[in-house]
Design a protein around this motif. Structure first.
Motif, PDB file in Angstrom:
ATOM      1  N   MET A  72       0.855  -1.168   0.000  1.00 11.63           N
ATOM      2  CA  MET A  72       0.000   0.000   0.000  1.00 11.63           C
ATOM      3  C   MET A  72       0.904   1.236   0.000  1.00 11.63           C
ATOM      4  O   MET A  72       1.730   1.409   0.880  1.00 11.63           O
ATOM      5  CB  MET A  72      -0.886  -0.041   1.249  1.00 11.63           C
ATOM      6  CG  MET A  72      -1.604   1.213   1.521  1.00 11.63           C
ATOM      7  SD  MET A  72      -2.734   1.212   2.949  1.00 11.63           S
ATOM      8  CE  MET A  72      -2.244  -0.110   3.981  1.00 11.63           C
ATOM      9  N   GLU A  73       0.744   2.077  -0.999  1.00 11.50           N
ATOM     10  CA  GLU A  73       1.532   3.309  -1.116  1.00 11.50           C
ATOM     11  C   GLU A  73       0.704   4.471  -0.577  1.00 11.50           C
ATOM     12  O   GLU A  73      -0.402   4.720  -1.040  1.00 11.50           O
ATOM     13  CB  GLU A  73       1.902   3.562  -2.568  1.00 11.50           C
ATOM     14  CG  GLU A  73       2.666   4.823  -2.763  1.00 11.50           C
ATOM     15  CD  GLU A  73       4.066   4.564  -3.256  1.00 11.50           C
ATOM     16  OE1 GLU A  73       4.826   5.504  -3.275  1.00 11.50           O
ATOM     17  OE2 GLU A  73       4.373   3.418  -3.606  1.00 11.50           O
ATOM     18  N   LEU A  74       1.243   5.164   0.414  1.00 12.07           N
ATOM     19  CA  LEU A  74       0.526   6.281   1.023  1.00 12.07           C
ATOM     20  C   LEU A  74       1.328   7.564   0.886  1.00 12.07           C
ATOM     21  O   LEU A  74       2.552   7.555   1.032  1.00 12.07           O
ATOM     22  CB  LEU A  74       0.289   6.009   2.511  1.00 12.07           C
ATOM     23  CG  LEU A  74      -0.630   4.854   2.856  1.00 12.07           C
ATOM     24  CD1 LEU A  74      -0.518   4.507   4.326  1.00 12.07           C
ATOM     25  CD2 LEU A  74      -2.058   5.222   2.518  1.00 12.07           C
ATOM     26  N   ASN A  75       0.649   8.653   0.642  1.00  7.69           N
ATOM     27  CA  ASN A  75       1.273   9.964   0.625  1.00  7.69           C
ATOM     28  C   ASN A  75       1.740  10.276   2.049  1.00  7.69           C
ATOM     29  O   ASN A  75       0.936  10.231   2.985  1.00  7.69           O
ATOM     30  CB  ASN A  75       0.241  10.997   0.153  1.00  7.69           C
ATOM     31  CG  ASN A  75       0.741  12.404   0.215  1.00  7.69           C
ATOM     32  OD1 ASN A  75       1.165  12.890   1.255  1.00  7.69           O
ATOM     33  ND2 ASN A  75       0.669  13.077  -0.909  1.00  7.69           N
ATOM     34  N   PRO A  76       3.025  10.582   2.253  1.00  5.10           N
ATOM     35  CA  PRO A  76       3.538  10.805   3.609  1.00  5.10           C
ATOM     36  C   PRO A  76       2.848  11.956   4.354  1.00  5.10           C
ATOM     37  O   PRO A  76       2.647  11.871   5.558  1.00  5.10           O
ATOM     38  CB  PRO A  76       5.019  11.103   3.407  1.00  5.10           C
ATOM     39  CG  PRO A  76       5.350  10.634   2.046  1.00  5.10           C
ATOM     40  CD  PRO A  76       4.090  10.629   1.253  1.00  5.10           C
ATOM     41  N   VAL A  77       2.484  13.014   3.653  1.00  7.44           N
ATOM     42  CA  VAL A  77       1.818  14.146   4.308  1.00  7.44           C
ATOM     43  C   VAL A  77       0.446  13.711   4.824  1.00  7.44           C
ATOM     44  O   VAL A  77       0.082  13.982   5.973  1.00  7.44           O
ATOM     45  CB  VAL A  77       1.689  15.347   3.344  1.00  7.44           C
ATOM     46  CG1 VAL A  77       0.843  16.448   3.954  1.00  7.44           C
ATOM     47  CG2 VAL A  77       3.071  15.874   2.967  1.00  7.44           C
ATOM     48  N   PHE A  78      -0.305  13.023   3.983  1.00  8.62           N
ATOM     49  CA  PHE A  78      -1.627  12.549   4.384  1.00  8.62           C
ATOM     50  C   PHE A  78      -1.507  11.476   5.470  1.00  8.62           C
ATOM     51  O   PHE A  78      -2.260  11.469   6.443  1.00  8.62           O
ATOM     52  CB  PHE A  78      -2.375  12.015   3.163  1.00  8.62           C
ATOM     53  CG  PHE A  78      -3.825  11.732   3.420  1.00  8.62           C
ATOM     54  CD1 PHE A  78      -4.696  12.744   3.783  1.00  8.62           C
ATOM     55  CD2 PHE A  78      -4.323  10.451   3.281  1.00  8.62           C
ATOM     56  CE1 PHE A  78      -6.033  12.497   4.018  1.00  8.62           C
ATOM     57  CE2 PHE A  78      -5.661  10.188   3.511  1.00  8.62           C
ATOM     58  CZ  PHE A  78      -6.523  11.213   3.885  1.00  8.62           C
ATOM     59  N   ALA A  79      -0.532  10.585   5.324  1.00  6.28           N
ATOM     60  CA  ALA A  79      -0.316   9.529   6.317  1.00  6.28           C
ATOM     61  C   ALA A  79       0.012  10.134   7.677  1.00  6.28           C
ATOM     62  O   ALA A  79      -0.448   9.641   8.713  1.00  6.28           O
ATOM     63  CB  ALA A  79       0.800   8.597   5.862  1.00  6.28           C
ATOM     64  N   ARG A  80       0.782  11.222   7.693  1.00  7.24           N
ATOM     65  CA  ARG A  80       1.130  11.889   8.956  1.00  7.24           C
ATOM     66  C   ARG A  80      -0.135  12.393   9.645  1.00  7.24           C
ATOM     67  O   ARG A  80      -0.290  12.256  10.856  1.00  7.24           O
ATOM     68  CB  ARG A  80       2.097  13.034   8.686  1.00  7.24           C
ATOM     69  CG  ARG A  80       2.562  13.717   9.951  1.00  7.24           C
ATOM     70  CD  ARG A  80       3.561  14.819   9.673  1.00  7.24           C
ATOM     71  NE  ARG A  80       4.845  14.198   9.367  1.00  7.24           N
ATOM     72  CZ  ARG A  80       5.585  14.494   8.291  1.00  7.24           C
ATOM     73  NH1 ARG A  80       5.180  15.402   7.439  1.00  7.24           N
ATOM     74  NH2 ARG A  80       6.726  13.893   8.094  1.00  7.24           N
ATOM     75  N   ARG A  81      -1.046  12.947   8.877  1.00 10.91           N
ATOM     76  CA  ARG A  81      -2.293  13.452   9.455  1.00 10.91           C
ATOM     77  C   ARG A  81      -3.145  12.320  10.028  1.00 10.91           C
ATOM     78  O   ARG A  81      -3.700  12.426  11.124  1.00 10.91           O
ATOM     79  CB  ARG A  81      -3.081  14.232   8.403  1.00 10.91           C
ATOM     80  CG  ARG A  81      -2.390  15.510   7.995  1.00 10.91           C
ATOM     81  CD  ARG A  81      -3.081  16.194   6.863  1.00 10.91           C
ATOM     82  NE  ARG A  81      -2.327  17.372   6.434  1.00 10.91           N
ATOM     83  CZ  ARG A  81      -2.708  18.179   5.491  1.00 10.91           C
ATOM     84  NH1 ARG A  81      -3.845  17.969   4.848  1.00 10.91           N
ATOM     85  NH2 ARG A  81      -1.976  19.219   5.160  1.00 10.91           N
ATOM     86  N   GLN A 119      -0.095   0.929  11.670  1.00 10.58           N
ATOM     87  CA  GLN A 119       1.309   0.525  11.484  1.00 10.58           C
ATOM     88  C   GLN A 119       1.798   0.907  10.086  1.00 10.58           C
ATOM     89  O   GLN A 119       2.919   1.400   9.926  1.00 10.58           O
ATOM     90  CB  GLN A 119       1.470  -0.982  11.719  1.00 10.58           C
ATOM     91  CG  GLN A 119       2.902  -1.427  11.871  1.00 10.58           C
ATOM     92  CD  GLN A 119       3.593  -0.793  13.071  1.00 10.58           C
ATOM     93  OE1 GLN A 119       3.012  -0.620  14.138  1.00 10.58           O
ATOM     94  NE2 GLN A 119       4.844  -0.422  12.901  1.00 10.58           N
ATOM     95  N   ALA A 120       0.978   0.723   9.067  1.00 10.98           N
ATOM     96  CA  ALA A 120       1.337   1.115   7.703  1.00 10.98           C
ATOM     97  C   ALA A 120       1.492   2.633   7.606  1.00 10.98           C
ATOM     98  O   ALA A 120       2.354   3.117   6.868  1.00 10.98           O
ATOM     99  CB  ALA A 120       0.288   0.626   6.713  1.00 10.98           C
TER     100      ALA A 120
END
Length: 93
Positions: free
Chosen positions: A1-10, A85-86
Protein backbone atom coordinates in the motif's frame (compact mmCIF):
# COMPACT_ATOMS: atom_id res chain seq x y z
CA UNK A 1 0.00 0.00 0.00
CA UNK A 2 1.53 3.31 -1.12
CA UNK A 3 0.53 6.28 1.02
CA UNK A 4 1.27 9.96 0.63
CA UNK A 5 3.54 10.81 3.61
CA UNK A 6 1.82 14.15 4.31
CA UNK A 7 -1.63 12.55 4.38
CA UNK A 8 -0.32 9.53 6.32
CA UNK A 9 1.13 11.89 8.96
CA UNK A 10 -2.29 13.45 9.45
CA UNK A 11 -4.04 10.09 9.74
CA UNK A 12 -1.37 8.77 12.11
CA UNK A 13 -1.75 11.81 14.34
CA UNK A 14 -5.52 11.25 14.46
CA UNK A 15 -4.90 7.68 15.57
CA UNK A 16 -2.30 8.77 18.10
CA UNK A 17 -4.64 11.36 19.63
CA UNK A 18 -7.16 8.61 20.37
CA UNK A 19 -4.56 6.31 21.92
CA UNK A 20 -3.01 8.70 24.42
CA UNK A 21 -4.35 10.04 27.66
CA UNK A 22 -4.34 13.85 27.53
CA UNK A 23 -2.12 14.30 24.46
CA UNK A 24 -0.36 17.66 24.39
CA UNK A 25 2.33 19.09 22.11
CA UNK A 26 5.34 18.17 24.30
CA UNK A 27 4.17 14.55 24.70
CA UNK A 28 3.33 14.26 21.00
CA UNK A 29 6.78 15.64 20.12
CA UNK A 30 8.37 13.04 22.39
CA UNK A 31 6.42 10.15 20.84
CA UNK A 32 6.64 11.19 17.19
CA UNK A 33 10.06 12.85 17.15
CA UNK A 34 8.55 15.65 15.05
CA UNK A 35 9.59 19.26 15.58
CA UNK A 36 7.08 21.49 17.36
CA UNK A 37 6.28 23.43 14.18
CA UNK A 38 5.56 20.27 12.16
CA UNK A 39 3.29 18.98 14.88
CA UNK A 40 1.45 22.29 15.16
CA UNK A 41 1.02 22.41 11.37
CA UNK A 42 -0.46 18.91 11.29
CA UNK A 43 -2.81 19.69 14.19
CA UNK A 44 -3.89 22.86 12.40
CA UNK A 45 -4.60 20.92 9.17
CA UNK A 46 -6.95 18.35 10.74
CA UNK A 47 -10.08 20.56 10.93
CA UNK A 48 -9.64 21.32 7.22
CA UNK A 49 -10.08 17.59 6.61
CA UNK A 50 -13.37 17.58 8.53
CA UNK A 51 -11.89 16.23 11.78
CA UNK A 52 -13.23 17.87 14.95
CA UNK A 53 -10.33 18.58 17.26
CA UNK A 54 -10.79 20.33 20.59
CA UNK A 55 -8.23 21.81 22.93
CA UNK A 56 -9.21 21.14 26.54
CA UNK A 57 -7.79 23.93 28.69
CA UNK A 58 -6.25 22.90 32.01
CA UNK A 59 -4.24 25.04 34.34
CA UNK A 60 -3.57 28.75 34.28
CA UNK A 61 -1.33 29.22 31.26
CA UNK A 62 -2.90 29.59 27.84
CA UNK A 63 -1.33 26.42 26.44
CA UNK A 64 -1.86 24.18 29.49
CA UNK A 65 -4.13 21.41 28.35
CA UNK A 66 -4.52 18.64 25.82
CA UNK A 67 -6.05 17.81 22.46
CA UNK A 68 -9.13 15.67 22.02
CA UNK A 69 -10.40 14.24 18.75
CA UNK A 70 -14.17 14.26 19.10
CA UNK A 71 -15.28 13.51 15.52
CA UNK A 72 -13.42 11.74 12.72
CA UNK A 73 -15.51 13.56 10.10
CA UNK A 74 -15.22 11.83 6.71
CA UNK A 75 -12.28 9.66 7.82
CA UNK A 76 -12.84 5.97 8.41
CA UNK A 77 -11.75 5.42 12.01
CA UNK A 78 -11.80 1.63 11.63
CA UNK A 79 -9.48 1.73 8.61
CA UNK A 80 -7.06 4.03 10.42
CA UNK A 81 -7.12 1.86 13.55
CA UNK A 82 -6.44 -1.24 11.44
CA UNK A 83 -3.68 0.37 9.32
CA UNK A 84 -1.89 2.56 11.88
CA UNK A 85 1.31 0.52 11.48
CA UNK A 86 1.34 1.12 7.70
CA UNK A 87 0.81 4.81 8.37
CA UNK A 88 3.83 4.85 10.68
CA UNK A 89 5.92 3.14 8.03
CA UNK A 90 4.76 5.61 5.34
CA UNK A 91 6.12 8.50 7.40
CA UNK A 92 9.30 6.69 8.41
CA UNK A 93 8.39 6.43 12.10
Amino acid sequence: MELNPVFARRLYLCWLLTQMEKPNVPRLMEITGWPRRTLQDVLKALPGMGVTLNFVQQGIRNNDGFYQLSDWGPLNEGWIQHHHQALKEAIGH
